[in-house]
Write a protein that holds these residues in place. Structure first.
Motif, PDB file in Angstrom:
ATOM      1  N   TYR A   1       0.812  -1.215   0.000  1.00  0.00           N
ATOM      2  CA  TYR A   1       0.000   0.000   0.000  1.00  0.00           C
ATOM      3  C   TYR A   1       0.851   1.275   0.000  1.00  0.00           C
ATOM      4  CZ  TYR A   1      -4.101  -2.803   1.445  1.00  0.00           C
ATOM      5  OH  TYR A   1      -5.121  -3.714   1.511  1.00  0.00           O
TER       6      TYR A   1
ATOM      7  N   SER B 195      -8.972   2.536  -7.635  1.00  0.00           N
ATOM      8  CA  SER B 195      -7.523   2.443  -7.866  1.00  0.00           C
ATOM      9  C   SER B 195      -7.235   1.872  -9.247  1.00  0.00           C
ATOM     10  CB  SER B 195      -6.859   1.593  -6.787  1.00  0.00           C
ATOM     11  OG  SER B 195      -7.364   0.271  -6.767  1.00  0.00           O
TER      12      SER B 195
ATOM     13  N   ASP C 274       0.299   3.853  -2.838  1.00  0.00           N
ATOM     14  CA  ASP C 274      -1.077   4.160  -3.238  1.00  0.00           C
ATOM     15  C   ASP C 274      -1.260   5.611  -3.652  1.00  0.00           C
ATOM     16  OD1 ASP C 274      -1.753   1.568  -2.646  1.00  0.00           O
ATOM     17  OD2 ASP C 274      -3.397   2.085  -1.287  1.00  0.00           O
TER      18      ASP C 274
END
Length: 249
Positions: A168, A218, A171
């Motif tokens: 992550y 995403s 991100d």
């Protein structure tokens, strides 16, 4: 930094995501060939010819009247996020560009949305992405401006916390704010929520880590770079997002 040089602090801990769905296909059942009853529609034993409904090029595919009407008439760029299902984190993001009065499919990417899917009544921490049509007006991230047309704010404050899983950490290298419960024209990490904190916020397009998000959409890095270099404020870009059932409603 923002293109005007301004720096803003971030609340990068508000994460989100995106989904995959099959788009409209055309086709039909072919009838028999040659002479005789088998080749004549309506004759005993004949195979009827069928055709798919004509696709209206002035509409975004697989989006019903309710959301179609909410796409601004002056918008020339629409990112449609087609969710696989109401409770699915899988989706497909498709960029459409208007040419005259017709929408042309430009690019598409596999994407993710909220880990629990989609909702028409989003609330803080429900882990679902909001269904709707939202403008796209501001961008930013940890990395330097890649040539964005939208106003871009570069800051280390977008860095994802390193107590999150390592997958992550990138991100928020690039983000584009989805204008849900935020003030347009401010950097994506601005904490102002006009509808109140209970309605959630900090919902972005951002880099994909391979699974669902808190509520964002995403995309892979190449998708984010392409959107940042392509989405043009003068084209009034919007995102139309939701699971396929709600999109078609």
């Amino acid at each position: 930094m923002r293109k005007n040089g301004a720096m803003r602090t971030g609340l990068a801990a508000m994460v989100c995501g995106a989904v995959a769905v099959t788009l409209t296909a055309c086709g039909g059942v072919e009838g028999g060939s040659g002479s005789g009853a088998k080749g004549r529609a309506g004759a005993p034993g004949a195979v009827a010819r069928t055709s798919a409904p004509a696709v209206d090029p002035t509409r975004i595919p697989d989006v019903g009247d309710r959301l179609q009407r909410r796409i601004p008439s002056d918008s020339g760029q629409v990112l449609a996020v087609y969710g696989e299902g109401k409770d699915s984190a899988e989706s497909t993001a498709v960029l459409y560009t208007k040419s005259g009065t017709a929408w042309e499919r430009t690019r598409s990417w596999a994407a993710h949305n909220g880990t629990k899917g989609w909702t028409t009544d989003h609330h803080e921490d429900d882990k679902r992405s909001p269904v709707g049509v939202f403008t796209l007006s501001d961008a930013g991230g940890v990395l330097d401006d890649p040539g964005a047309r939208l106003p871009y704010t570069q800051s280390e404050t977008y860095q994802a916390p390193h107590d999150w899983p390592e997958s992550y950490w990138h991100d928020f290298d690039y983000v584009i704010a989805i204008d849900y419960n935020r003030v347009e024209g401010d950097p994506p990490d601005d904490p102002t929520r006009p509808w109140g904190d209970d309605k959630g916020g900090g919902i972005w397009l951002h880099m994909d880590h391979g699974s669902g998000t808190s509520a964002c959409v995403s995309l892979p890095k190449e998708g984010m770079e392409y959107l940042l270099r392509t989405l043009d404020p003068e084209e009034h870009p919007v995102v139309v997002m939701g699971d396929k059932a709600d999109l078609n409603a």
